[in-house]
Design a protein around this motif. Structure first.
Motif: not given
Length: 243
Positions: A11-12, A53-58, A61-67, A140-150
């Motif tokens: 989903r991410v 932020l709404v899309a990221a939560r949807g 992505l957690s609040w912690s992941e988003l900083g 958002v971008l950093l959190a989303a990328l961190a789910r997929s890559v190193s």
């Protein structure tokens, strides 16, 4: 034994691809086509921040992941505050040296009155620029990328896209200040400016990861833009002052 995938990874991933496209186009395609007033810029970016932020939560992505974990606010202040103070102090020190003032001056602020400068520092920069950019890139971008890559690839990807994000603003600044006149020189200057911005984005991302809070890069970004604006406006006034 196969490596376990983070929950919601697919989903991410589906969220990340359009996110990269939107961020790559926003400052270079969307913003230049907004109505000319500063208010439209602020409103558009504040609205985009909320929608992102709404899309990221949807996307999961957690609040912690988003900083945005409120328990990390104190750490964000502890890490971001000193960096912000150093930047603000550097601008003040540069302004105190007559030979440095021309380097601080920005033609876009040459005729700006006190009200316009105040609006930039109190409204346009914190809400139109810092809130949106930090949420988008270090949140958002950093959190989303961190789910997929190193993590190193996520940091590099976020910084690289930040450089692309600044192509149009960098070119506009060069034109306004009549710098790098020819197309080749201007292209090189834009490339160097965007590379420097990407490198700065690496520092901002380090602060975000080290503190665990988006507040740390927000404070540094706010100090750099606000202090830079105040220094530029003051440099113009000092140059015009008699004696």
């Amino acid at each position: 034994m196969t490596r376990a995938r983070p929950p919601g990874r697919r989903r991410v991933l589906a969220f990340t691809a359009p996110l990269v496209l939107v961020l790559g186009a926003w400052n270079n395609v969307v913003v230049p086509r907004l109505p000319g007033s500063s208010g439209s810029y602020v409103r558009a970016n504040v609205a985009a921040t909320g929608l992102l932020l709404v899309a990221a939560r949807g996307a999961g992505l957690s609040w912690s992941e988003l900083g945005l974990d409120r328990h990390r606010l104190r750490a964000g202040l502890r890490w971001g505050g000193p960096f912000a103070a150093v930047v603000a102090g550097g601008c003040a020190a540069g302004l105190a040296v007559p030979a440095v003032r021309p380097l601080l001056a920005d033609a876009r602020l040459g005729g700006a009155g006190g009200g316009e400068v105040a609006h930039r520092v109190l409204v346009r920069i914190p809400f139109g620029t810092v809130l949106w950019e930090e949420t988008a890139f270090r949140g958002v971008l950093l959190a989303a990328l961190a789910r997929s890559v190193s993590p190193p690839v996520a940091v590099a990807g976020s910084a690289a896209l930040l450089g692309i994000w600044h192509v149009h603003p960098t070119r506009s600044a060069l034109v306004a200040n009549d710098l790098a006149g020819g197309p080749v020189a201007r292209g090189l200057a834009v490339g160097l400016g965007c590379a420097a911005t990407a490198a700065a984005g690496g520092l901002f991302t380090w602060l975000r990861l080290r503190s665990g809070s988006l507040l740390a890069p927000v404070l540094l970004h706010l100090a750099a833009n606000a202090a830079g604006t105040l220094a530029a406006a003051a440099a113009h006034r000092l140059r015009r002052a008699p004696g």
